[in-house]
Design a protein around this motif. Structure first.
Motif, PDB file in Angstrom:
ATOM      1  N   UNK A 192       3.088  52.161  22.270  1.00  0.00           N
ATOM      2  CA  UNK A 192       3.393  52.757  20.931  1.00  0.00           C
ATOM      3  C   UNK A 192       3.142  51.944  19.793  1.00  0.00           C
ATOM      4  N   UNK A 193       2.214  50.885  19.907  1.00  0.00           N
ATOM      5  CA  UNK A 193       2.373  49.726  18.611  1.00  0.00           C
ATOM      6  C   UNK A 193       1.035  50.067  18.361  1.00  0.00           C
ATOM      7  N   UNK A 194       0.320  49.895  17.005  1.00  0.00           N
ATOM      8  CA  UNK A 194      -0.345  50.414  16.415  1.00  0.00           C
ATOM      9  C   UNK A 194      -0.826  51.878  15.820  1.00  0.00           C
ATOM     10  N   UNK A 195      -0.913  52.054  17.490  1.00  0.00           N
ATOM     11  CA  UNK A 195      -1.852  53.153  16.989  1.00  0.00           C
ATOM     12  C   UNK A 195      -1.526  54.602  18.663  1.00  0.00           C
ATOM     13  N   UNK A 196      -0.940  55.650  18.361  1.00  0.00           N
ATOM     14  CA  UNK A 196      -0.235  56.432  19.604  1.00  0.00           C
ATOM     15  C   UNK A 196      -1.144  57.672  19.044  1.00  0.00           C
ATOM     16  N   UNK A 197      -1.796  58.002  20.083  1.00  0.00           N
ATOM     17  CA  UNK A 197      -2.358  59.613  19.900  1.00  0.00           C
ATOM     18  C   UNK A 197      -3.709  59.333  19.682  1.00  0.00           C
ATOM     19  N   UNK A 198      -4.658  60.387  19.686  1.00  0.00           N
ATOM     20  CA  UNK A 198      -5.824  60.130  19.096  1.00  0.00           C
ATOM     21  C   UNK A 198      -6.437  58.991  18.144  1.00  0.00           C
ATOM     22  N   UNK A 199      -7.322  58.407  18.489  1.00  0.00           N
ATOM     23  CA  UNK A 199      -7.014  57.350  17.182  1.00  0.00           C
ATOM     24  C   UNK A 199      -8.820  57.560  16.480  1.00  0.00           C
ATOM     25  N   UNK A 236       6.998  59.546  11.976  1.00  0.00           N
ATOM     26  CA  UNK A 236       8.042  58.787  12.527  1.00  0.00           C
ATOM     27  C   UNK A 236       8.685  58.566  13.386  1.00  0.00           C
ATOM     28  N   UNK A 237       8.741  57.821  14.618  1.00  0.00           N
ATOM     29  CA  UNK A 237       9.770  58.164  15.454  1.00  0.00           C
ATOM     30  C   UNK A 237      10.902  56.430  16.412  1.00  0.00           C
ATOM     31  N   UNK A 238      12.244  56.065  16.932  1.00  0.00           N
ATOM     32  CA  UNK A 238      11.436  55.149  16.855  1.00  0.00           C
ATOM     33  C   UNK A 238      10.852  54.209  18.250  1.00  0.00           C
ATOM     34  N   UNK A 239      10.650  52.868  18.774  1.00  0.00           N
ATOM     35  CA  UNK A 239       9.292  52.072  19.602  1.00  0.00           C
ATOM     36  C   UNK A 239       9.723  53.020  20.502  1.00  0.00           C
ATOM     37  N   UNK A 240      11.633  52.882  20.976  1.00  0.00           N
ATOM     38  CA  UNK A 240      12.184  52.932  22.318  1.00  0.00           C
ATOM     39  C   UNK A 240      12.857  51.624  22.358  1.00  0.00           C
ATOM     40  N   UNK A 295       8.485  49.067  10.349  1.00  0.00           N
ATOM     41  CA  UNK A 295       7.376  48.481  11.506  1.00  0.00           C
ATOM     42  C   UNK A 295       8.504  48.429  12.523  1.00  0.00           C
ATOM     43  N   UNK A 296       9.775  49.117  12.848  1.00  0.00           N
ATOM     44  CA  UNK A 296      10.337  48.955  14.220  1.00  0.00           C
ATOM     45  C   UNK A 296      10.202  50.885  14.764  1.00  0.00           C
ATOM     46  N   UNK A 297       8.955  51.581  13.934  1.00  0.00           N
ATOM     47  CA  UNK A 297       8.974  52.710  14.136  1.00  0.00           C
ATOM     48  C   UNK A 297       7.200  52.493  14.794  1.00  0.00           C
ATOM     49  N   UNK A 298       7.229  54.067  16.103  1.00  0.00           N
ATOM     50  CA  UNK A 298       6.122  54.321  16.033  1.00  0.00           C
ATOM     51  C   UNK A 298       5.692  56.006  15.508  1.00  0.00           C
ATOM     52  N   UNK A 299       5.028  56.158  15.656  1.00  0.00           N
ATOM     53  CA  UNK A 299       4.725  57.876  15.940  1.00  0.00           C
ATOM     54  C   UNK A 299       4.704  58.699  16.727  1.00  0.00           C
ATOM     55  N   UNK A 300       4.943  59.731  16.246  1.00  0.00           N
ATOM     56  CA  UNK A 300       4.827  61.087  17.141  1.00  0.00           C
ATOM     57  C   UNK A 300       4.247  62.187  16.923  1.00  0.00           C
ATOM     58  N   UNK A 301       2.863  62.701  17.014  1.00  0.00           N
ATOM     59  CA  UNK A 301       2.833  64.268  16.490  1.00  0.00           C
ATOM     60  C   UNK A 301       3.318  65.413  17.587  1.00  0.00           C
TER      61      UNK A 301
END
Lengths: 416, 416
Positions: A389-396, B111-115, B400-406
Motif C-alpha cells: 500500500x505504500x508509495x505505489x499500488x497496482x501496475x507501476x 484515495x483509500x485508507x492505508x488500513x 500521506x496517510x492514504x493509499x490508492x486503489x484502482x
C-alpha cells in the motif's frame, strides 16, 4: 563492472544518479535510442553469452530454459522496448501541487527521481534491458542483481548499455550489473541503505518474500496474486464464462491470472456445470468445496483449506459457492493477496458495494483480472505490480519510479 | 484494551479498519467532535493518570518531565486539536486519476485508507490523541505504542477515546494503546506484517533508526534533520542574518532547526563577524573550520570531521567557508539528511541551481528551514516529516496517510 565491492557499486550509482537527475528529457531520450541501437549492433555477442548460460543450465526444466533463452527476435524486442520507453512522457519535473502559504512562501511539489533503484530478479535477461531503460528514463541509476543462470547474458547486456552511455559522455555507472550472484552479495545489497533508495524484487513469491523479510532498504513488494472472480446471481452468464476462461487460461502462470472462482448460490446450479465443462475442456483442473462437489461430482477434486490461500500459477482453479455478496467480499478480503479482484454482476448497487469494500490494488466490475498490467493500463511500460500500500499500488510505470521534492521560494520569511 | 496479544490487537485493528474505510466524512467528523468532548469531560482522570506517571519518573530530567506533563490547558489543546482535524478536508474518495484504456475499461484511481497504522513514539502523551485523530479522519485504525513513562496517561486517553467511539456504535478498536511497553512487544509490533500496513516512528533519531533497522512492516522514516543554510556572495546580509537567527534559535531542539552554516568565501569576511556576534549573544556555541577560526578567532571552537554529520538539536552551530556554490551543494548532498536546506542569494541563476541540485525533502530560497512543518505548509495537521523518498517526502498530513486503489468498470472485456 568487474567490481564485487557493493559499497563501491553503491557509491558509483549515487554519483551517476546525481548526474542523471540533471539531464533534460531530450538528452535522456537520445541516450535511450543510442542504447537500443548499440544492443542491435552487438546482438551477436549477447547470443554468444546467452548460449554459454544455456549450456551451463542444460539440466534445468525446459520452461526455465525458455525464459533464459535469447534469440535475435527477442533482442530486437528488447531494443524496440527501449525505443518505446524513449517515446513515453518524462515524469520528472512535473509540478504535482503548488500553493502560497500563510507567510507568502511559494511552495511547489515537483517530481524528481528516486535516486538509486535496486532490482533483484530471476533468470530472465529481458528484465535487464527493460529495467535499465525504465530507470534511466525516470532519472534513476539502477543496480541489477539477476539470477545466476543468466549472469553472462546480463553482464554482456550491461556492458553494451554502459559502453553506449560512455560514448555519449554519460555516466556508465547509471547501469550496473552485479557480477557476484551469491546470496551473501544479494543480502548485502538489501542492507545498503546508504546508497540504495528502493529495492524492487521481480519474480517468484519466494524471491519476493525473501527480499521483504531481509531488506533494510525500502522495498516495493510486487507480485503474488491469488485473484478471485465472483459471479453474482445477476451476472450475464455468457459474459462471466468468457471472462473466467480468459482470466484463468490465457496465461495461467502470471500474477494477474484468476486462481479462485466464487459463485453466488443462486447462480451455481445453472452456471457452474456449463463453465466447468468449458474449463475442463481447456485443460483446467477443478477443485471445489462440498457444495461444488455435490453439483459437479467427479469432475472436481475436493478443495482443502490451504487451497483458498494458494496461488497456483497453473491450470488449476478452486471453486467455492457463497451465500451472499457479503460472504464473497469477506472471503476475498480474508484470502486474497490484494492484487486483482472481479465481480461479474448486472446489479448496480452490488457492483458499487464490491468496488468499495474489496481491499485490492485493482477491483473490477465485468472485466478480466488479466488487465492489471502497465501496458494494458496505458502506462506504456511496467516495472512491476505493487501489492503493497505504500508509495505505489497496482501496475507501476515511470511515475512510480519517482519521488517528489518541495521547492520553496521566499523573500526572507522567518517563522513566528 | 487490556490485551497483550499483539496478534489479537492486530486482528481487531484490521477489523475496525474495514468499518472505518466505509464511513462517510460526516460520520467521521461527528465522531471526532465527540472524541474531543469526551476528552474535555474526562480531563480530570487524565490529569490523575499523568500525575502517577510523573511521580514514577521524578528522577528524570526536567526537560523530559515537561514533555510528559499534562495540564488542563494542554488537554484543552488536545481537544481543540481533534476539533481542528474534524474541520480538515477528507482525502478519502478523491479520484487522483481517471481514464479509459484501449479496451474501453473505465479506470479510476481513488484515495483509500492505508488500513492499520502503527505509531511508535516516546513519552509525549499529546501524540496519543493527535495521531489517533489524524488516523481516524483518514479512515485508518491506529495501534499506539508510546514510551513507558507515559503509559498510564496514554492508556487513560486511549480509554476515553475508545469509550466515546463505543457510545457512537463505532468500533473502539479503531484506537488501541499497547499496554505492554517492553522492547520485546515493540519488536513484535515491527514484525506484524499480517496486520500493520505502515509503521511511523516519532521521536529521537535513535528511536527512528531502531525501527528502520528492525521493522519488517513498511516504515516511514521521519525526523533527523542536519539542516544547512548557505549564504551566497550575493545574499542580502540583513535577510541572511534574520533567517539564520530564526532557523538556529527559535526552537533549536526540533528537526527543522538549522545545524550548519555554509558561507561563500567572498561573503565571509564581511558577513561572518556580524552574524557570529549576534549568534553568540543569543547563546549559540559556534564551531568552525580552519578558515572560520582564522576569521573569528577565539569566538569559535574548532570543528571536527564528525561535526558536519551531527544533528545537535541544541544551541550549537558549525560554520564552514566554501569556495563556490558547487562546493556548498556537494557538501550538503554529502552530509545532509535530506530534510531542509536553504540558500540565501539574490542571484537568479544560482537560486535555480540550488533548487535543482540539492537532494532534500524541502529546498528553500531566502526562507527559514523552520517552515518545514505540516501546519506551516498549510496541511492543518502533521503526522511527521518524512526524510525518506518512498510514499511521502517532507511534512505529512492526512493525504500521506492514504493509499490508492484502482476501480475498473468494464462491459465484459477480456485480454487479447
Amino acid at each position: 563492472m568487474v567490481v564485487y565491492d557493493l559499497e563501491k557499486i553503491g557509491s558509483q550509482a549515487a554519483h551517476a544518479a546525481f548526474i542523471l537527475s540533471q539531464l533534460t528529457t531530450v538528452q535522456k531520450n537520445q541516450a535511450l535510442l543510442a542504447l537500443a541501437q548499440e544492443l542491435r549492433e552487438q546482438a551477436a555477442s549477447i547470443i554468444a553469452a546467452n548460449e554459454t548460460d544455456l549450456q551451463a543450465s542444460q539440466k534445468l526444466p525446459s520452461k526455465f530454459l525458455d525464459r533464459l533463452r535469447l534469440t535475435p527476435e527477442r533482442i530486437e524486442q528488447m531494443a524496440v522496448g527501449i525505443e518505446q520507453v524513449a517515446q513515453l512522457p518524462d515524469p520528472i519535473g512535473e509540478v504535482t501541487r503548488g500553493w502560497v502559504n500563510h507567510a507568502g512562501l511559494q511552495i511547489v511539489q515537483k517530481r524528481v527521481p528516486l535516486g538509486v533503484v535496486g532490482i533483484i530478479y530471476e533468470a530472465r535477461p529481458n528484465v535487464t534491458a527493460d529495467a535499465a531503460a525504465l530507470c534511466f528514463k525516470s532519472g534513476n541509476a539502477v543496480v541489477l542483481r539477476g539470477g545466476k543462470e543468466a549472469i553472462r547474458t546480463n553482464l554482456q547486456i550491461g556492458q553494451i548499455l554502459r559502453t553506449a552511455l560512455q560514448k555519449l559522455a554519460l555516466p556508465m555507472d547509471a547501469i550496473q550489473v552485479i557480477r557476484d550472484t551469491s546470496h551473501e552479495t544479494a543480502n548485502q545489497l538489501m542492507q545498503l541503505t546508504k546508497y540504495i533508495d528502493v529495492l524492487i524484487p521481480r519474480g517468484s513469491s519466494r524471491l519476493i518474500q525473501a527480499v521483504v523479510q531481509h531488506a533494510k532498504v525500502p522495498v516495493i513488494e510486487t507480485g503474488a496474486g491469488n485473484c478471485h472472480v465472483f459471479v453474482d446471481q445477476t451476472a450475464d452468464f455468457a459474459m462471466a464464462e468468457k471472462i473466467i476462461l480468459n482470466a484463468k487460461c490465457q496465461r495461467p502462470a502470471v500474477c494477474n491470472a484468476m486462481e479462485k472462482l466464487l459463485v453466488h448460490e443462486k447462480a451455481a446450479a445453472e452456471f457452474l456445470p456449463q463453465v466447468a465443462a468449458k474449463l475442463i475442456a481447456a485443460g483446467v483442473e477443478l477443485r471445489g468445496d462440498a457444495q461444488v462437489q455435490q453439483l459437479l461430482g467427479q469432475q472436481v477434486i475436493p478443495a482443502t483449506a490451504s487451497d483458498w490461500d494458494t496461488e497456483y500459477n497453473d491450470l488449476i482453479l478452486a471453486i467455492k459457492i457463497v451465500p451472499s455478496l457479503t460472504a464473497a467480499i469477506d472471503h476475498i478480503n480474508q484470502h486474497g493477496t490484494k492484487h486483482s479482484e472481479t465481480i461479474i454482476t448486472n446489479d448496480y448497487q452490488r457492483s458499487q458495494e464490491f468496488l468499495a469494500k474489496v481491499d485490492a490494488a485493482v477491483v473490477y466490475v465485468n472485466a478480466s483480472t488479466r488487465f492489471t498490467d502497465g501496458f494494458e493500463f496505458g502506462f506504456g511500460a511496467e516495472i512491476g505490480i505493487s501489492t503493497q500500500k505504500l508509495h505505489a499500488r497496482g501496475p507501476m510505470g515511470l511515475v512510480e519510479l519517482t519521488t517528489t521534492k518541495y521547492q520553496v521560494r521566499g523573500t526572507g520569511q522567518i517563522r513566528q
